[in-house]
Write an enzyme that holds these catalytic residues in place. Structure first.
Site, short mmCIF file in Angstrom:
data_model
loop_
_atom_site.label_atom_id
_atom_site.label_comp_id
_atom_site.label_asym_id
_atom_site.label_seq_id
_atom_site.Cartn_x
_atom_site.Cartn_y
_atom_site.Cartn_z
N ASP A 100 2.17 -0.98 11.84
CA ASP A 100 0.73 -1.35 11.47
C ASP A 100 0.36 -3.02 11.92
OD1 ASP A 100 0.26 0.81 10.32
OD2 ASP A 100 0.87 0.33 8.43
N LYS A 153 1.04 -1.02 -0.02
CA LYS A 153 0.24 0.07 -0.03
C LYS A 153 1.06 1.07 0.01
CE LYS A 153 -2.86 0.56 3.71
NZ LYS A 153 -2.89 1.76 4.46
N LYS A 202 -4.63 5.65 15.10
CA LYS A 202 -4.81 5.00 13.39
C LYS A 202 -6.23 5.00 13.10
CE LYS A 202 -0.16 4.29 13.01
NZ LYS A 202 0.32 5.03 12.02
N GLN A 233 4.69 8.92 7.26
CA GLN A 233 3.87 10.15 6.58
C GLN A 233 4.27 11.37 6.64
OE1 GLN A 233 -0.13 8.98 7.69
NE2 GLN A 233 -0.30 7.10 7.07
N SER A 284 7.08 9.17 12.11
CA SER A 284 5.97 9.03 11.27
C SER A 284 6.60 9.05 9.89
CB SER A 284 4.89 10.05 11.59
OG SER A 284 3.92 10.01 10.23
N GLY A 286 -4.99 7.83 5.56
CA GLY A 286 -4.20 8.76 6.17
C GLY A 286 -3.11 9.13 5.12
N ARG A 330 -6.65 1.73 17.94
CA ARG A 330 -6.22 0.17 18.04
C ARG A 330 -6.01 -0.32 19.37
NH1 ARG A 330 -3.04 0.12 12.23
NH2 ARG A 330 -5.19 0.09 11.06
C1 S3P Z 1 2.44 4.56 6.39
C2 S3P Z 1 3.05 5.18 7.60
C3 S3P Z 1 2.51 4.47 8.85
C4 S3P Z 1 1.53 3.53 8.61
C5 S3P Z 1 0.59 3.79 7.33
C6 S3P Z 1 1.47 3.90 6.38
C7 S3P Z 1 3.01 5.46 5.06
O1 S3P Z 1 1.72 5.82 9.42
O2 S3P Z 1 0.77 3.51 9.64
O3 S3P Z 1 -0.36 2.49 7.48
O4 S3P Z 1 2.84 4.65 3.88
O5 S3P Z 1 4.01 6.11 5.05
P1 S3P Z 1 2.73 6.77 10.34
O6 S3P Z 1 3.88 7.10 9.35
O7 S3P Z 1 1.75 7.90 10.51
O8 S3P Z 1 3.00 6.14 11.41
#
Ligand code: S3P
Length: 435
Positions: free
Chosen positions: A318, A22, A345, A171, A169, A95, A349
């Site tokens: 995750d 993903k 999340k 993200q 993070s 997210g 969770r």
């Molecule tokens: C992700 C980073 C994670 C993860 C999410 C996907 C990504 O979140 O939990 O399912 O693709 O960068 P965080 O970076 O906010 O922890």
């Protein structure tokens, strides 16, 4: 949609692949969209979250076509070729889509709005708004924190910042790297713990690498151009985690999971399961478009509870819902700390998993930043997934090793990350059905 799992008689057997990663699928669409010329993505995850990202870029004027079953062809418009969207961009449950898109849109000469579903609309966005504002972006959120996000047109180029992330993070890191492509100067990022580096690997493949200097990630900006990409997306380790743990827990199992992404920043669960007594063999390890990939061979094992070192948490962020199930079926106590991020999340969770495991007869206790799970006998019952795909799949696996059937409610969102989950489990012989 509900999932019904019945106590499994006989081991799980077989060799399966899992859908594409993903995180890598989101990033491949985003970078290909702003690269020059035609990119091809093989093994793209055709799930709700990643299709939202593809739809968002179509709305930003990027031609994207499906190629065969799981491929995409993207005609990149270049870093400065995106068009103003006519309507809000809907990130659904994702997210990653919202936070990464916000970084990329912050430096555009047009305004945009990002919206999400009820779960995404409760998730924290101040963590991206604050540093993006320091770069010169102007973003409005409801109560300064929650989606929808309204991103104003950038009147002048963003300015690069030096920033220590307040939370580990990927993200947030990726959001700032994407904004940094449009910023003047060096964007410098320090992480409290290293997180998945898919964005960095893909930027390197597109010809604009991120360097490391004194423990900081450094990206030069503004980036003049990104080269088109040929991406082969590996299977998602976070999806593989469900059949993997199922095979460990169901006695007599022998399962192979093929072509799974093995990025070291994603493999914390393997380390934890091995410390709990599992033996998982990695075979045919290789590099595929800059990402490590291999096959996993799993046999059932007796697991013992452990204390999980907090520094392992970001490498398995995750995988906690399914780890909680492994802990419930293990002997002894498992303690998780330093995992407060689990509360923000797709659901809280910690609360959802502890509540569900208690219904199934397990002694479990919430901590503010983790949980204590005492392994025991799982009874049957009806549990709530709170619309969270990973909690739903974790409880479905629990049902295979419970004494009576388990019904998991509210499982539609399994399709956000793992379309065909039940069918693939059935291919291993799992007594699980959707209805
Ligand atoms: C992700 C980073 C994670 C993860 C999410 C996907 C990504 O979140 O939990 O399912 O693709 O960068 P965080 O970076 O906010 O922890």
């Amino acid at each position: 949609m509900r999932i019904l799992s019945r106590p499994q008689k006989g081991g799980l057997r077989g060799r399966i692949g899992v859908p594409g990663d993903k995180s890598i699928s989101h990033r491949a669409v985003m970078l290909a969209a702003i690269a020059e010329g035609r990119s091809e993505i093989a093994g793209f995850l055709p799930a709700e979250d990643t299709l939202r990202t593809a739809a968002a870029f179509r709305a930003l004027g990027v031609p994207i076509r499906r190629l065969r079953e799981d491929g995409l062809a993207i005609e990149g418009v270049g870093l400065r070729g995106l068009l103003a969207p006519f309507a809000p961009l809907d990130c659904g449950n994702s997210g990653t889509a919202m936070r990464l898109l916000a970084g990329l849109l912050a430096g555009q000469p047009f305004a945009s709005t990002l919206v999400g579903d009820a779960s995404l609309s409760r998730r924290p966005m101040r963590r991206i708004i604050e540093p993006l504002s320091r770069m010169g972006a102007s973003i409005q959120a409801s109560d300064g924190e929650h989606p929808p996000l309204r991103i104003d047109a950038a009147r002048k180029p963003l300015g690069a910042i030096r920033y220590s992330l307040p939370v580990a993070s990927a993200q947030l890191k990726s959001c700032l790297l994407l904004a940094g492509l449009y910023a003047e100067g060096e964007t410098r990022i320090r992480e409290p713990h290293p997180t998945r580096d898919h964005t960095e690997r893909m930027l390197a493949a597109a010809g604009w690498p991120v360097h490391e200097e004194d423990g900081e990630l450094v990206l030069r900006g503004p980036c003049p151009r990104l080269e088109a990409l040929q991406v082969a997306v590996p299977g998602d380790f976070s999806s593989a985690a469900f059949p993997l743990v199922a095979a460990l827990l169901v006695e007599g199992s022998q399962v192979e999971l093929v072509d799974v992404g093995l990025n070291p920043r994603r493999l914390g669960l393997l380390r934890v399961l091995e410390a709990m007594g599992a033996r998982i063999t990695i075979e045919r390890e290789r590099l595929c478009a800059g990402e490590p990939v291999g096959d996993l061979r799993i046999e059932s094992a007796k697991l013992r509870g452990i204390q999980i070192p907090p520094e392992w948490v970001s490498d398995m962020i995750d995988e906690f819902p399914i780890l909680f199930v492994a802990a419930a079926a293990a002997e002894g106590e498992t303690v998780v700390r330093g995992a407060g991020e689990l509360r923000v999340k797709e659901s809280d969770r910690i609360a959802v998993m502890v509540r569900g495991l208690r219904i199934l007869g397990i002694e479990a206790e919430e901590l503010s930043d983790g949980a204590i799970i005492r392994g025991g006998r799982l009874r049957g019952g009806v549990v709530e997934s709170a619309g969270d795909h990973r909690c739903a799949m974790a409880f479905a696996v629990a049902g295979l090793v419970a004494e009576e059937e388990v019904v998991v409610l509210d499982c539609e969102n399994v399709a956000t990350s793992f379309p065909g989950f039940v069918a693939r489990m059935q291919a291993l012989g799992a007594t699980m059905q959707a209805g």
